[in-house]
Write a protein that holds these residues in place. Structure first.
Motif, PDB file in Angstrom:
ATOM      1  N   LYS A   1       7.728   9.471  -2.817  1.00  0.00           N
ATOM      2  CA  LYS A   1       7.641  10.827  -3.338  1.00  0.00           C
ATOM      3  C   LYS A   1       6.481  10.973  -4.325  1.00  0.00           C
ATOM      4  O   LYS A   1       5.965  12.053  -4.493  1.00  0.00           O
ATOM      5  CB  LYS A   1       8.958  11.232  -4.001  1.00  0.00           C
ATOM      6  N   ASN A   2       6.081   9.891  -4.994  1.00  0.00           N
ATOM      7  CA  ASN A   2       4.979   9.935  -5.946  1.00  0.00           C
ATOM      8  C   ASN A   2       3.629   9.996  -5.249  1.00  0.00           C
ATOM      9  O   ASN A   2       2.626  10.244  -5.893  1.00  0.00           O
ATOM     10  CB  ASN A   2       5.026   8.722  -6.884  1.00  0.00           C
ATOM     11  N   CYS A   3       3.597   9.741  -3.965  1.00  0.00           N
ATOM     12  CA  CYS A   3       2.350   9.762  -3.211  1.00  0.00           C
ATOM     13  C   CYS A   3       2.017  11.203  -2.829  1.00  0.00           C
ATOM     14  O   CYS A   3       2.842  11.913  -2.269  1.00  0.00           O
ATOM     15  CB  CYS A   3       2.465   8.915  -1.948  1.00  0.00           C
ATOM     16  N   SER A   4       0.803  11.588  -3.140  1.00  0.00           N
ATOM     17  CA  SER A   4       0.341  12.934  -2.826  1.00  0.00           C
ATOM     18  C   SER A   4      -0.642  12.829  -1.655  1.00  0.00           C
ATOM     19  O   SER A   4      -1.820  12.539  -1.844  1.00  0.00           O
ATOM     20  CB  SER A   4      -0.327  13.540  -4.064  1.00  0.00           C
ATOM     21  N   ILE A   5      -0.133  13.053  -0.459  1.00  0.00           N
ATOM     22  CA  ILE A   5      -0.905  12.844   0.769  1.00  0.00           C
ATOM     23  C   ILE A   5      -1.552  14.162   1.211  1.00  0.00           C
ATOM     24  O   ILE A   5      -0.878  15.185   1.345  1.00  0.00           O
ATOM     25  CB  ILE A   5      -0.003  12.281   1.882  1.00  0.00           C
ATOM     26  N   ASP A   6      -2.858  14.114   1.429  1.00  0.00           N
ATOM     27  CA  ASP A   6      -3.598  15.273   1.934  1.00  0.00           C
ATOM     28  C   ASP A   6      -3.318  15.432   3.426  1.00  0.00           C
ATOM     29  O   ASP A   6      -2.955  16.503   3.891  1.00  0.00           O
ATOM     30  CB  ASP A   6      -5.086  15.097   1.659  1.00  0.00           C
ATOM     31  N   TYR A   7      -3.505  14.342   4.176  1.00  0.00           N
ATOM     32  CA  TYR A   7      -3.142  14.349   5.586  1.00  0.00           C
ATOM     33  C   TYR A   7      -2.945  12.923   6.083  1.00  0.00           C
ATOM     34  O   TYR A   7      -3.437  11.961   5.504  1.00  0.00           O
ATOM     35  CB  TYR A   7      -4.156  15.093   6.463  1.00  0.00           C
ATOM     36  N   GLU A   8      -2.183  12.821   7.182  1.00  0.00           N
ATOM     37  CA  GLU A   8      -1.885  11.525   7.784  1.00  0.00           C
ATOM     38  C   GLU A   8      -1.829  11.703   9.296  1.00  0.00           C
ATOM     39  O   GLU A   8      -1.211  12.648   9.789  1.00  0.00           O
ATOM     40  CB  GLU A   8      -0.548  10.998   7.255  1.00  0.00           C
ATOM     41  N   VAL A   9      -2.492  10.795  10.025  1.00  0.00           N
ATOM     42  CA  VAL A   9      -2.497  10.822  11.480  1.00  0.00           C
ATOM     43  C   VAL A   9      -2.129   9.430  11.978  1.00  0.00           C
ATOM     44  O   VAL A   9      -2.773   8.448  11.615  1.00  0.00           O
ATOM     45  CB  VAL A   9      -3.892  11.214  12.036  1.00  0.00           C
ATOM     46  N   LYS A  10      -1.088   9.359  12.783  1.00  0.00           N
ATOM     47  CA  LYS A  10      -0.677   8.086  13.382  1.00  0.00           C
ATOM     48  C   LYS A  10      -0.364   8.336  14.846  1.00  0.00           C
ATOM     49  O   LYS A  10       0.460   9.172  15.176  1.00  0.00           O
ATOM     50  CB  LYS A  10       0.575   7.529  12.699  1.00  0.00           C
ATOM     51  N   ASN A  11      -1.086   7.612  15.709  1.00  0.00           N
ATOM     52  CA  ASN A  11      -0.780   7.633  17.138  1.00  0.00           C
ATOM     53  C   ASN A  11      -1.237   6.308  17.728  1.00  0.00           C
ATOM     54  O   ASN A  11      -1.503   5.361  16.989  1.00  0.00           O
ATOM     55  CB  ASN A  11      -1.391   8.857  17.835  1.00  0.00           C
ATOM     56  N   ASP A  12      -1.371   6.233  19.045  1.00  0.00           N
ATOM     57  CA  ASP A  12      -1.739   4.968  19.695  1.00  0.00           C
ATOM     58  C   ASP A  12      -3.103   4.447  19.265  1.00  0.00           C
ATOM     59  O   ASP A  12      -3.317   3.246  19.174  1.00  0.00           O
ATOM     60  CB  ASP A  12      -1.719   5.132  21.224  1.00  0.00           C
ATOM     61  N   SER A  13      -4.044   5.339  18.994  1.00  0.00           N
ATOM     62  CA  SER A  13      -5.413   4.899  18.707  1.00  0.00           C
ATOM     63  C   SER A  13      -5.868   5.151  17.274  1.00  0.00           C
ATOM     64  O   SER A  13      -6.901   4.649  16.862  1.00  0.00           O
ATOM     65  CB  SER A  13      -6.387   5.588  19.668  1.00  0.00           C
ATOM     66  N   VAL A  14      -5.099   5.916  16.505  1.00  0.00           N
ATOM     67  CA  VAL A  14      -5.528   6.275  15.144  1.00  0.00           C
ATOM     68  C   VAL A  14      -4.413   6.003  14.147  1.00  0.00           C
ATOM     69  O   VAL A  14      -3.255   6.325  14.398  1.00  0.00           O
ATOM     70  CB  VAL A  14      -5.917   7.776  15.075  1.00  0.00           C
ATOM     71  N   ASP A  15      -4.786   5.377  13.039  1.00  0.00           N
ATOM     72  CA  ASP A  15      -3.877   5.181  11.909  1.00  0.00           C
ATOM     73  C   ASP A  15      -4.663   5.540  10.654  1.00  0.00           C
ATOM     74  O   ASP A  15      -5.403   4.722  10.119  1.00  0.00           O
ATOM     75  CB  ASP A  15      -3.381   3.735  11.866  1.00  0.00           C
ATOM     76  N   LEU A  16      -4.548   6.787  10.220  1.00  0.00           N
ATOM     77  CA  LEU A  16      -5.378   7.321   9.148  1.00  0.00           C
ATOM     78  C   LEU A  16      -4.510   8.016   8.112  1.00  0.00           C
ATOM     79  O   LEU A  16      -3.606   8.778   8.464  1.00  0.00           O
ATOM     80  CB  LEU A  16      -6.382   8.324   9.735  1.00  0.00           C
ATOM     81  N   ILE A  17      -4.809   7.766   6.846  1.00  0.00           N
ATOM     82  CA  ILE A  17      -4.147   8.467   5.760  1.00  0.00           C
ATOM     83  C   ILE A  17      -5.184   8.795   4.696  1.00  0.00           C
ATOM     84  O   ILE A  17      -6.029   7.962   4.369  1.00  0.00           O
ATOM     85  CB  ILE A  17      -2.973   7.657   5.173  1.00  0.00           C
ATOM     86  N   LYS A  18      -5.150  10.036   4.211  1.00  0.00           N
ATOM     87  CA  LYS A  18      -6.028  10.452   3.113  1.00  0.00           C
ATOM     88  C   LYS A  18      -5.157  11.020   2.008  1.00  0.00           C
ATOM     89  O   LYS A  18      -4.338  11.912   2.242  1.00  0.00           O
ATOM     90  CB  LYS A  18      -7.038  11.508   3.556  1.00  0.00           C
ATOM     91  N   LEU A  19      -5.326  10.491   0.817  1.00  0.00           N
ATOM     92  CA  LEU A  19      -4.577  10.970  -0.332  1.00  0.00           C
ATOM     93  C   LEU A  19      -5.321  12.133  -0.981  1.00  0.00           C
ATOM     94  O   LEU A  19      -6.530  12.289  -0.796  1.00  0.00           O
ATOM     95  CB  LEU A  19      -4.375   9.834  -1.330  1.00  0.00           C
ATOM     96  N   ASN A  20      -4.606  12.931  -1.738  1.00  0.00           N
ATOM     97  CA  ASN A  20      -5.210  14.093  -2.396  1.00  0.00           C
ATOM     98  C   ASN A  20      -6.220  13.675  -3.462  1.00  0.00           C
ATOM     99  O   ASN A  20      -6.124  12.587  -4.037  1.00  0.00           O
ATOM    100  CB  ASN A  20      -4.132  14.974  -3.028  1.00  0.00           C
ATOM    101  N   ASP A  21      -7.168  14.560  -3.732  1.00  0.00           N
ATOM    102  CA  ASP A  21      -8.178  14.323  -4.757  1.00  0.00           C
ATOM    103  C   ASP A  21      -7.526  14.319  -6.137  1.00  0.00           C
ATOM    104  O   ASP A  21      -6.636  15.127  -6.406  1.00  0.00           O
ATOM    105  CB  ASP A  21      -9.237  15.422  -4.729  1.00  0.00           C
ATOM    106  N   LYS A  22      -8.023  13.414  -6.990  1.00  0.00           N
ATOM    107  CA  LYS A  22      -7.544  13.318  -8.371  1.00  0.00           C
ATOM    108  C   LYS A  22      -8.737  13.427  -9.312  1.00  0.00           C
ATOM    109  O   LYS A  22      -9.776  12.803  -9.084  1.00  0.00           O
ATOM    110  CB  LYS A  22      -6.839  11.982  -8.627  1.00  0.00           C
ATOM    111  N   LEU A  23      -8.571  14.189 -10.373  1.00  0.00           N
ATOM    112  CA  LEU A  23      -9.613  14.347 -11.382  1.00  0.00           C
ATOM    113  C   LEU A  23      -9.726  13.055 -12.188  1.00  0.00           C
ATOM    114  O   LEU A  23      -8.746  12.576 -12.753  1.00  0.00           O
ATOM    115  CB  LEU A  23      -9.283  15.520 -12.305  1.00  0.00           C
TER     116      LEU A  23
END
Length: 191
Positions: A21-43
């Motif tokens: 819950k403490n993780c602030s995720i901008d977007y996440e993509v998981k499938n057969d060929s892609v495993d990508l996670i981007k967290l939100n920007d922090k000042l």
């Protein structure tokens, strides 16, 4: 005995869910060929002086087994601002409170800030967005200690940014903990 085991299991599950819950995720993509996670920007840094504002934002990205730091530099001023660029030799140095440091190499070769004019507030805006690779051994160092100083090696020269434990933004009125950025964000990248 069963009750104790049940309590421990429920406690562990609650702990794992609380951490996510403490993780602030901008977007996440998981499938057969892609495993990508981007967290939100922090000042990470903000300076306001004579109608000039400079801000640094960090976010972490994991693509497969590769970890990347997204670096965003913003400058807003009524006056014309100096452009900032990175070249293939550019890097950032992160000094840690435990007297260790990490150097991150740039992904892009040549990239410069974009100039945008805000007609509403009559400001010149410079925006520089690029990426730095984080090696696995550096990830462990960054997780072990908080940041104290950031040295950015622009192609036009070095800039030094003191990193504080707590930052209350004058612009967005939000609070962040820049020195603890990596300690708090790296666990969110774990698979």
């Amino acid at each position: 005995m069963k009750k104790i085991l049940l309590i421990l299991i429920i406690g562990f599950i609650s702990s794992v869910q609380a951490q996510k819950k403490n993780c602030s995720i901008d977007y996440e993509v998981k499938n057969d060929s892609v495993d990508l996670i981007k967290l939100n920007d922090k000042l990470i840094f903000e300076k306001n002086f004579n109608e000039k504002n400079e801000s640094l934002f960090f976010s972490l990205i994991r693509s497969g087994d590769e970890n990347v730091l997204q670096f965003q530099w913003l400058e807003k001023s009524k006056d014309f601002t100096i452009n900032r660029c990175f070249n293939a030799d550019s890097e950032i140095r992160i000094d840690l409170i435990n007297a260790d440091f990490v150097n991150l190499k740039i992904y892009d070769n040549d990239v410069c800030a974009t100039l945008v004019f805000d007609e509403v507030q009559q400001n010149n805006l410079r925006i520089l967005n690029t990426y730095f690779k984080i090696e696995p051994q550096d990830l462990e160092k960054l997780l072990a200690s908080k940041m104290s100083l950031l040295t950015v090696n622009f192609s036009t020269g070095k800039e030094y940014y003191n990193i504080t434990d707590k930052l209350i933004s004058e612009n967005s009125k939000t609070e962040s903990k820049p020195a603890f950025f990596f300690i708090e964000e790296i666990p969110c990248l774990k698979k």
